[in-house]
Design a protein around this motif. Structure first.
Motif, PDB file in Angstrom:
ATOM      1  N   PHE A 105      -0.244  -6.357  -0.993  1.00 37.64           N
ATOM      2  CA  PHE A 105      -0.211  -5.617   0.130  1.00 37.64           C
ATOM      3  C   PHE A 105      -1.104  -6.375   1.313  1.00 37.64           C
ATOM      4  O   PHE A 105      -1.043  -6.454   2.370  1.00 37.64           O
ATOM      5  CB  PHE A 105      -0.268  -4.128   0.287  1.00 37.64           C
ATOM      6  CG  PHE A 105       0.967  -3.375  -0.343  1.00 37.64           C
ATOM      7  CD1 PHE A 105       1.854  -3.478   0.752  1.00 37.64           C
ATOM      8  CD2 PHE A 105       1.327  -2.931  -1.430  1.00 37.64           C
ATOM      9  CE1 PHE A 105       3.213  -2.440   0.719  1.00 37.64           C
ATOM     10  CE2 PHE A 105       2.333  -2.426  -1.582  1.00 37.64           C
ATOM     11  CZ  PHE A 105       3.310  -2.187  -0.655  1.00 37.64           C
ATOM     12  N   TRP A 163       4.986  -0.439   6.234  1.00 33.43           N
ATOM     13  CA  TRP A 163       4.825  -1.198   4.961  1.00 33.43           C
ATOM     14  C   TRP A 163       5.180   0.323   4.064  1.00 33.43           C
ATOM     15  O   TRP A 163       4.648   1.419   4.307  1.00 33.43           O
ATOM     16  CB  TRP A 163       3.645  -1.637   4.528  1.00 33.43           C
ATOM     17  CG  TRP A 163       3.572  -2.912   5.040  1.00 33.43           C
ATOM     18  CD1 TRP A 163       2.769  -3.214   6.155  1.00 33.43           C
ATOM     19  CD2 TRP A 163       4.014  -4.154   4.979  1.00 33.43           C
ATOM     20  NE1 TRP A 163       2.938  -4.507   6.717  1.00 33.43           N
ATOM     21  CE2 TRP A 163       3.898  -5.003   6.058  1.00 33.43           C
ATOM     22  CE3 TRP A 163       5.158  -4.367   3.979  1.00 33.43           C
ATOM     23  CZ2 TRP A 163       4.308  -6.396   5.672  1.00 33.43           C
ATOM     24  CZ3 TRP A 163       5.674  -5.767   3.772  1.00 33.43           C
ATOM     25  CH2 TRP A 163       5.143  -6.768   4.725  1.00 33.43           C
ATOM     26  N   PHE A 173       5.666   1.517  -0.257  1.00 30.26           N
ATOM     27  CA  PHE A 173       5.603   1.087  -1.680  1.00 30.26           C
ATOM     28  C   PHE A 173       6.406   2.049  -2.778  1.00 30.26           C
ATOM     29  O   PHE A 173       6.664   3.138  -2.388  1.00 30.26           O
ATOM     30  CB  PHE A 173       4.263   1.068  -2.266  1.00 30.26           C
ATOM     31  CG  PHE A 173       3.882   0.952  -3.815  1.00 30.26           C
ATOM     32  CD1 PHE A 173       4.332  -0.365  -4.128  1.00 30.26           C
ATOM     33  CD2 PHE A 173       3.880   1.946  -4.780  1.00 30.26           C
ATOM     34  CE1 PHE A 173       4.276  -0.840  -5.559  1.00 30.26           C
ATOM     35  CE2 PHE A 173       3.709   1.538  -6.187  1.00 30.26           C
ATOM     36  CZ  PHE A 173       4.016   0.255  -6.499  1.00 30.26           C
ATOM     37  N   ALA A 228      -1.754   1.044  -3.138  1.00 35.75           N
ATOM     38  CA  ALA A 228      -1.113   0.514  -1.983  1.00 35.75           C
ATOM     39  C   ALA A 228      -1.470   1.354  -0.780  1.00 35.75           C
ATOM     40  O   ALA A 228      -2.007   0.786   0.231  1.00 35.75           O
ATOM     41  CB  ALA A 228       0.568   0.958  -2.159  1.00 35.75           C
ATOM     42  N   VAL A 284      -0.995   1.310   3.178  1.00 37.15           N
ATOM     43  CA  VAL A 284       0.531   1.856   3.245  1.00 37.15           C
ATOM     44  C   VAL A 284       0.284   3.280   3.304  1.00 37.15           C
ATOM     45  O   VAL A 284      -0.338   4.018   2.661  1.00 37.15           O
ATOM     46  CB  VAL A 284       0.948   1.405   1.809  1.00 37.15           C
ATOM     47  CG1 VAL A 284       2.441   1.836   1.612  1.00 37.15           C
ATOM     48  CG2 VAL A 284       0.947  -0.062   2.088  1.00 37.15           C
TER      49      VAL A 284
END
Lengths: 304, 304
Positions: free
Chosen positions: A191, A204, A206, A222, A227
């Motif tokens: 990431f 983004w 996960f 993440a 994220v």
């Protein structure tokens, strides 16, 4: 961890139900979706437009989509692996499609009989024909590890990500740990590179599995890279029928319990969620996972 | 994570066996210890010198200690909660004692009927009478959360730690998440303060439970602050009989699998460890936990 708000994408109705052999009556799926909505979930991967002969469990995707339409503030993404299936989804009224492809050649061949490059080109064509109001997310399966090829090279993933983000900069991209074999250090590393090398991405996400017990740890890793969208499935349902050993998404209740304890907002009522998760245990053929449901079972059994 | 080597303290024979109601035959305990040693574990909390009427499962601590003596390179720590029990341990030949007390008043009262301050003073007396060649570790239970009092204030823990480290600067101190309710952010925060505010400590260790599925995540958080000694129990056995809901230590195999995948050295053979863990399932009344054993069961069942 400075993040104070996380959006959870409940993928139980898709990734969770998909590998269950006995068809779950559509009305029962509606009930679960209603319960999950009532628990506060406002984003779901509610079904998939895929080959109904290969994955009969997802054959009622149009009905699921129609049912979800009653919730004006529910963001419903429907999984599609090809342009043809995207057409079916749009015809059924989908406003948000999740295009799935795999970063690793062997998994993509096994799943959709295409090379990753062919899937990327198919995605480009799909996007070019998509009405502008339809939202797009990309689920990049095997972003870390492939059941057939083992660890996937970061550079190979970043090349695919760069091309995907050129095609549609507005799309959210979910990096998926299909096998559950990735560790938090590698989640952070990929990431970190993705965020810095491909800054134009719409967002983004996960998507992790809990096969080796690292689902929540990987989600936190993440989050540590910024994220803010995490996939999970109530009761830890799930697993990919084409990924041997990939049992169980990270359980939504495990994630919510942890985020609650950390003071991170999810908008989800844990008790209501747990009630839905306890009921998921009664689905014939369902393999459930996670820990929080068992830890809090005694407290909740009366409510079910 | 820059750490490339972690020492695992296998606490299954103590924290794992302790809550099991049916007495495990001493010979069977020997077998498990032998298997764990053969898997590469070189440090164990092998038993406890405690009230044999309150905790009959630990009544064979002297025999366990005598058995372990055959392994010259096995570091065997024996749990003791009071000075009187420390005397018993020394008489039985213990070379490493793990003094246990709780940071929270309610848990310490429930466990040893003393205030934390009284336990600290008892520890001071104990240390003053200890032969210099005997190693000391401190297990500070409820360092993060108490089953009775809830979250434990960092300042209260740091005060106890400061006093303990004055008494015996050479001792290793394990901060224990007795309930399994701590989250990685709080593990990081407490260790960061402890390491910087009490630099003279002989070493730091983390002891976590997996009740809410965060055992490995919390261990990784501790490692992120420089902790190199982690407690775990094979098969995820364990739980404290005085801590309601505190089911299961983090499973040694989950920890080893994760560290292997991260390239962190533990010196442990995962397959041999898993074989011991699969056999632990046969102990009458044992509650097992963890994920890796199930994920790899098919691969290993033939070996058992």
């Amino acid at each position: 961890m400075t993040m104070r708000k996380i959006q959870i994408v409940e993928v139980g109705p898709r990734d969770g139900f998909q590998p269950i052999k006995d068809f779950i009556p559509t009305e029962q799926k509606f009930e679960f979706i209603d319960r999950l909505y009532a628990a506060g979930l406002r984003r779901m991967e509610a079904g998939a437009f895929v080959s109904t002969s290969a994955v009969p469990q997802m054959a009622d995707a149009p009905e699921i989509l129609a049912h979800c339409a009653r919730y004006a503030d529910l963001d419903v993404q429907m999984l599609v692996p090809t342009g043809r299936q995207a057409e079916r989804a749009l015809q059924a009224g989908a406003g948000h499609i999740a295009f799935v492809m795999s970063a690793s050649p062997a998994h993509n061949q096994s799943n959709v009989r295409r090379t990753p490059e062919e899937s990327v080109e198919e995605f480009a064509l799909l996007v070019s024909e998509l009405p502008s109001e339809v939202k797009v997310r990309i689920n990049l399966a095997t972003s870390f590890d492939c059941p057939f090829d083992g660890p996937v090279a970061q550079d190979a993933v970043l090349q695919i990500l760069a091309r995907l983000s050129e095609i549609t900069p507005a799309a959210e991209i979910a990096l998926c740990d299909t096998t559950g074999r990735v560790t938090p250090d590698r989640v952070s590393a990929l990431f970190a590179r993705a965020v810095s090398e491909i800054p134009q991405v719409g967002g983004w996400a996960f998507h992790g599995h809990d096969t080796y017990g690292l689902g929540v740890a990987n989600a936190l890793a993440a989050m540590g890279e910024g994220v803010t969208v995490i996939d999970s499935a109530f009761a830890g349902l799930g697993g990919c029928p084409f990924a041997p050993g990939a049992t169980g998404n990270v359980a939504t209740e495990d994630l919510v319990w942890t985020l609650d304890a950390m003071g991170v907002e999810t908008g989800i009522d844990l008790d209501r969620l747990l009630t839905a998760s306890l009921q998921a245990e009664r689905i014939p053929g369902a393999a459930t996972g996670g820990r929080v449901r068992n830890a809090l079972r005694a407290k909740l059994t009366e409510a079910v």
